[in-house]
Scaffold this motif. Structure first.
Motif, PDB file in Angstrom:
ATOM      1  N   LYS A 180       0.840  -1.187   0.000  1.00  0.00           N
ATOM      2  CA  LYS A 180       0.000   0.000   0.000  1.00  0.00           C
ATOM      3  C   LYS A 180       0.880   1.243   0.000  1.00  0.00           C
ATOM      4  O   LYS A 180       1.639   1.474   0.942  1.00  0.00           O
ATOM      5  N   ALA A 184       0.995   5.315  -0.221  1.00  0.00           N
ATOM      6  CA  ALA A 184       0.329   6.615  -0.155  1.00  0.00           C
ATOM      7  C   ALA A 184       1.134   7.615  -0.978  1.00  0.00           C
ATOM      8  O   ALA A 184       2.322   7.840  -0.698  1.00  0.00           O
ATOM      9  N   ARG A 231      -5.266   6.867   6.910  1.00  0.00           N
ATOM     10  CA  ARG A 231      -4.731   6.527   5.586  1.00  0.00           C
ATOM     11  C   ARG A 231      -3.206   6.470   5.617  1.00  0.00           C
ATOM     12  O   ARG A 231      -2.595   5.585   4.998  1.00  0.00           O
ATOM     13  N   ALA A 237      -0.650   2.885   5.197  1.00  0.00           N
ATOM     14  CA  ALA A 237       0.318   2.791   4.106  1.00  0.00           C
ATOM     15  C   ALA A 237       1.562   2.017   4.542  1.00  0.00           C
ATOM     16  O   ALA A 237       2.020   2.124   5.677  1.00  0.00           O
ATOM     17  N   ASP A 238       2.112   1.258   3.596  1.00  0.00           N
ATOM     18  CA  ASP A 238       3.385   0.569   3.812  1.00  0.00           C
ATOM     19  C   ASP A 238       4.551   1.419   3.329  1.00  0.00           C
ATOM     20  O   ASP A 238       5.703   1.172   3.718  1.00  0.00           O
ATOM     21  N   GLU A 298      -0.798  -1.031  -4.485  1.00  0.00           N
ATOM     22  CA  GLU A 298      -2.050  -0.284  -4.412  1.00  0.00           C
ATOM     23  C   GLU A 298      -1.730   1.143  -3.996  1.00  0.00           C
ATOM     24  O   GLU A 298      -0.951   1.356  -3.067  1.00  0.00           O
ATOM     25  N   THR A 299      -2.312   2.127  -4.669  1.00  0.00           N
ATOM     26  CA  THR A 299      -2.011   3.528  -4.382  1.00  0.00           C
ATOM     27  C   THR A 299      -3.198   4.247  -3.758  1.00  0.00           C
ATOM     28  O   THR A 299      -4.353   3.899  -4.006  1.00  0.00           O
ATOM     29  N   ASP A 300      -2.872   5.243  -2.948  1.00  0.00           N
ATOM     30  CA  ASP A 300      -3.875   6.117  -2.333  1.00  0.00           C
ATOM     31  C   ASP A 300      -3.349   7.541  -2.440  1.00  0.00           C
ATOM     32  O   ASP A 300      -2.319   7.873  -1.835  1.00  0.00           O
TER      33      ASP A 300
END
Length: 207
Positions: A20, A22, A85, A89-90, A52-54
């Motif tokens: 993940k 961010a 959020r 995130a990783d 996966e992006t945020d």
């Protein structure tokens, strides 16, 4: 199998889960060029398997300016929308311009409101600007994240005289160099993100 060296179920789950990431958009200036750069970067990141992006845009956060160890209810409500959020995130990618030899104040505000969220996680940088390409902002950010136990990724992507490098559709006029730089950055971010996440699944990070 030697049970003393067998991976724990938590470590195994961490190793196969999507990373993940961010992506933090650091500019809130009127007429900003930031969305052009972020759209380009996200187009690369979302094509990476296992990521996966945020997108976290500082212009949408409206965080309190005055820091407090005991924020009031209004401040807690505004922080709640972003803190979870960041914690989830990783890894992080900061997309930043350079303002007056450094990075934007809203980004510093976002960073300073948080602490544990940054610890033992990799941070990569995509910068843009004039002649310097935003690299002076990045050098300042490396020191800030190091203080917060973040792990700065060596490779960066930088756009010098950025406005002249993209066409009217927001695409790089000569994508070969920046596309290769983005691949390298994402390779390193993926390695560090998974390595640190797996390590924390076995042994929690503490300071």
């Amino acid at each position: 199998m030697d049970l003393t060296t067998a991976p724990s179920s938590a470590a195994f789950t961490a190793s196969i889960a999507p990373l993940k990431v961010a992506v933090i958009l650091a500019s809130n200036r009127e007429g900003r060029f930031a969305p052009v750069v972020s759209d380009w970067f996200l187009s690369h990141a979302i094509r990476r398997p296992g990521i996966e992006t945020d997108l976290i845009d500082v212009a949408e956060l409206d965080l309190p300016i005055a820091l407090s160890h005991r924020p009031d209810a209004d401040a807690r409500a505004r922080l709640a929308a972003v803190s979870s959020r960041l914690a989830a995130a990783d890894a992080y990618v900061v997309i930043t311009p350079e303002y007056n030899h450094s990075y934007p104040a809203p980004l510093k505000n976002l960073i300073d409101w948080h602490h544990a969220e940054w610890q033992a996680k990799p941070v990569a940088f995509v910068s843009y600007g004039g002649v310097s390409g935003g690299l002076r902002a990045v050098e300042h950010l490396r020191q800030v994240f190091a203080e917060l136990h973040g792990v700065g990724i060596r490779e960066t992507v930088s756009f010098h005289n950025a406005g002249a490098l993209f066409d009217e559709e927001g695409r790089p006029k000569d994508p070969s160099g920046c596309d290769a730089a983005a691949r390298t950055l994402l390779d390193q971010l993926d390695w560090w993100g998974r390595a640190l996440r797996d390590a924390k699944a076995v042994r929690p990070y503490g300071v």
